[in-house]
Design an enzyme around this catalytic site. Structure first.
Site, PDB file in Angstrom:
ATOM      1  N   PRO A 275       0.823  -1.219   0.000  1.00 17.37           N
ATOM      2  CA  PRO A 275       0.000   0.000   0.000  1.00 17.37           C
ATOM      3  C   PRO A 275       0.853   1.263   0.000  1.00 17.37           C
ATOM      4  O   PRO A 275       1.906   1.314   0.624  1.00 17.37           O
ATOM      5  CB  PRO A 275      -0.769  -0.114   1.325  1.00 17.37           C
ATOM      6  CG  PRO A 275       0.127  -0.926   2.213  1.00 17.37           C
ATOM      7  CD  PRO A 275       0.926  -1.841   1.324  1.00 17.37           C
ATOM      8  N   CYS A 343       1.437  28.634 -16.889  1.00 17.69           N
ATOM      9  CA  CYS A 343       0.836  29.070 -18.174  1.00 17.69           C
ATOM     10  C   CYS A 343       0.266  27.903 -18.952  1.00 17.69           C
ATOM     11  O   CYS A 343       0.791  27.521 -20.005  1.00 17.69           O
ATOM     12  CB  CYS A 343       1.887  29.801 -18.992  1.00 17.69           C
ATOM     13  SG  CYS A 343       2.550  31.186 -18.093  1.00 17.69           S
ATOM     14  N   GLU A 344      -0.762  27.301 -18.431  1.00 16.58           N
ATOM     15  CA  GLU A 344      -1.456  26.190 -19.087  1.00 16.58           C
ATOM     16  C   GLU A 344      -2.900  26.246 -18.609  1.00 16.58           C
ATOM     17  O   GLU A 344      -3.149  26.433 -17.398  1.00 16.58           O
ATOM     18  CB  GLU A 344      -0.920  24.835 -18.597  1.00 16.58           C
ATOM     19  CG  GLU A 344       0.519  24.573 -18.846  1.00 16.58           C
ATOM     20  CD  GLU A 344       0.770  23.586 -19.975  1.00 16.58           C
ATOM     21  OE1 GLU A 344      -0.198  23.043 -20.537  1.00 16.58           O
ATOM     22  OE2 GLU A 344       1.945  23.390 -20.284  1.00 16.58           O
TER      23      GLU A 344
HETATM   24  N1  LLP Z   1       2.781  -1.581  -5.975  1.00 11.87           N
HETATM   25  C1  LLP Z   1       3.026  -1.324  -7.261  1.00 11.87           C
HETATM   26  C2  LLP Z   1       3.735  -2.325  -8.075  1.00 11.87           C
HETATM   27  C3  LLP Z   1       2.602  -0.102  -7.830  1.00 11.87           C
HETATM   28  O1  LLP Z   1       2.855   0.142  -9.119  1.00 11.87           O
HETATM   29  C4  LLP Z   1       1.932   0.842  -7.028  1.00 11.87           C
HETATM   30  C5  LLP Z   1       1.485   2.114  -7.599  1.00 11.87           C
HETATM   31  C6  LLP Z   1       1.711   0.525  -5.675  1.00 11.87           C
HETATM   32  C7  LLP Z   1       2.141  -0.694  -5.182  1.00 11.87           C
HETATM   33  C8  LLP Z   1       1.035   1.468  -4.728  1.00 11.87           C
HETATM   34  O2  LLP Z   1      -0.257   1.800  -5.102  1.00 11.87           O
HETATM   35  P1  LLP Z   1      -1.164   2.674  -4.098  1.00 11.87           P
HETATM   36  O3  LLP Z   1      -1.444   1.835  -2.874  1.00 11.87           O
HETATM   37  O4  LLP Z   1      -0.405   3.880  -3.731  1.00 11.87           O
HETATM   38  O5  LLP Z   1      -2.359   2.983  -4.893  1.00 11.87           O
HETATM   39  N2  LLP Z   1       0.324   8.695  -9.650  1.00 11.87           N
HETATM   40  C9  LLP Z   1      -0.939   8.019  -9.529  1.00 11.87           C
HETATM   41  C10 LLP Z   1      -0.818   6.678  -8.875  1.00 11.87           C
HETATM   42  C11 LLP Z   1       0.119   5.753  -9.603  1.00 11.87           C
HETATM   43  C12 LLP Z   1       0.318   4.464  -8.870  1.00 11.87           C
HETATM   44  C13 LLP Z   1       1.389   3.663  -9.485  1.00 11.87           C
HETATM   45  N3  LLP Z   1       1.637   2.419  -8.826  1.00 11.87           N
HETATM   46  C14 LLP Z   1      -1.915   8.918  -8.772  1.00 11.87           C
HETATM   47  O6  LLP Z   1      -1.531  10.012  -8.388  1.00 11.87           O
HETATM   48  O7  LLP Z   1      -3.063   8.566  -8.611  1.00 11.87           O
END
Ligand code: LLP
Length: 418
Positions: A275, A343-344
């Protein structure tokens, strides 16, 4: 801790600290995190996953500040990293290498060498060629590399397409139809030790059903592998649980943990989760100041001093984060687009928000602890904000605000010969 947000004398407090005093002391924009809530979220998982049979690897990409990693290392968290930069951060912050899992679809040779040198727990391998490369590097070093194979279970996580990762046309993991062959190949390679199987179906998922579905697929697969005498010691179901307001988040973590543990009760494999957002998301805010208010055509705009370079999620995923007023004023509430100085036209933090706003007012963007600072940039040559950690109501700067010198540190003027 009752509620992370409180209003006293019409002033907004976050984790016991009056936000307007933080702005006065450290300026805006700034990220503010709560140590207590990060610990509470982590402990929520730990408490409700069964005692022995689980392992929590915080996904470093969600918020990689070394002080945040330090907090989690101290309370025994493992870590999921996706680059040697993240790996180095975890080691620097005191994380135990034996609790590190190296994920990522495109690990470079140097990433793999670094992971092997650090003696991490395992690599989550995403292709046959990565497997062969890890074996080759391990052989050169005369060691065995521990690996899991990340499969793509083709489960729909019902989330934004940019953050869905477990569908068959996504770039992640190994196609289920090829997975068996890759496990067999791994079992025959001299310098590979197979530890487990992994998946990650996406991010910002609120429904537990897709997690259960992918777990079922993985468990079924693990049982089939046993027929080939391949026995795994763990099943890693990735991260992805969405972040929610404090108490609802706790309930969600509890329900997720209990359901998953129940679904795999009686199994010998350890369950690993990764997580990120659900641990740090609601434990952070972005504090910003209104520079100007104006009306163009039908629209009212509050132009704030934080932009898409500081917090990219609304522009990139149309994420809608709550925005709160910080101090009382005499303005009438109106419908505003809260926009940044970049500026977007895509530079907005919130659309159609009903708030009373005057020039100079502070605003607080909630749930900014995950994928906030870490996705920030210097676009428009803007210095990135400071990061502050609240520890029992005292404030610690865990990243200084950038300066012009930081911006050009690696740049060079050329020499002109006339
Ligand atoms: N494990 C792996 C292999 C992952 O690729 C990710 C997130 C996680 C765990 C953790 O996921 P979480 O529990 O944080 O959802 N930038 C995007 C989120 C991209 C997540 C990428 N991978 C946003 O701001 O929503």
């Amino acid at each position: 801790m009752s509620n992370i947000f409180e209003i006293k004398d019409k002033e907004l407090f976050f984790d016991g600290v009056q936000l307007s005093t933080v702005a006065k002391k450290f300026g805006t924009p700034c990220y503010i995190y709560s140590k207590n809530l990060i610990e509470k979220n982590f402990n929520g998982y730990r408490e409700h996953l069964s005692s022995e049979n689980h392992f929590i690897c915080y996904a470093v990409k969600a918020n990689p500040n070394v002080a945040i990693l330090q907090i989690l290392a101290k309370i025994g968290s493992g870590f999921d990293v996706t680059s040697q930069g993240e790996l180095n951060r975890v080691l620097y912050a005191g994380g135990d290498p034996k609790k590190i899992i190296f994920s990522g679809v495109g690990k470079s040779e140097s990433d793999i060498k670094k992971g092997l040198d650090a003696k991490i727990k395992c690599f989550n391998v995403e292709s046959k060629y990565e497997l062969l490369l890890i074996n080759r590097i391990a052989k050169t070093n005369d060691i065995k590399a521990s690996i899991s194979i990340r499969v793509n279970p083709n489960v729909d996580a019902n989330t934004h397409p940019y953050i869905a990762t477990g569908l068959k046309n996504d770039k992640f993991g190994v196609d289920m139809r090829e997975a068996h062959g890759i496990f067999k190949l791994a079992s025959e390679l001299s310098n590979i030790e197979i530890m487990g199987i992994a998946c990650h179906i996406g991010s910002q998922i609120y429904d537990i059903a897709p997690f259960r579905e992918s777990l079922q697929i993985l468990m079924h697969f693990v049982d089939k592998l046993k027929l080939d005498n391949i026995h795994l010691s763990h099943i890693d179901i990735g991260g992805g649980l969405g972040t929610l307001k404090e108490d609802t988040n706790q309930t969600n973590i509890k329900e997720f943990s209990k359901t998953i543990m129940n679904d795999c009760s009686g199994r010998t494999e350890k369950i690993i989760i990764e997580p990120g957002r659900s641990i740090v998301g609601n434990a952070g805010v972005l504090l910003m100041k209104t520079e100007y208010v104006k009306t163009n055509g039908e629209k009212n705009f509050a132009i704030v001093d934080a932009g898409m370079n500081d917090y990219l999620r609304p522009a990139l995923y149309q994420a809608e984060m709550e925005i709160k007023s910080v101090s009382p004023n005499s303005a009438q509430a109106k419908i505003y687009d809260i926009v940044g100085p970049v500026c977007e036209s895509g530079d907005f933090l919130g659309k159609d928000r009903q708030l009373p706003i005057e020039t100079g007012d502070l605003l607080c963007l909630c749930d900014a602890g995950a994928y906030g600072f870490t996705m920030s940039s210097n676009y428009n040559s803007r210095c990135r904000p400071t990061e502050i950690l609240i520890v029992d109501e005292s404030l610690h700067v865990i990243r200084e605000r950038e300066t012009f010198e930081d911006l050009i540190k690696n740049e060079k003027l050329i020499e002109y010969i006339n």
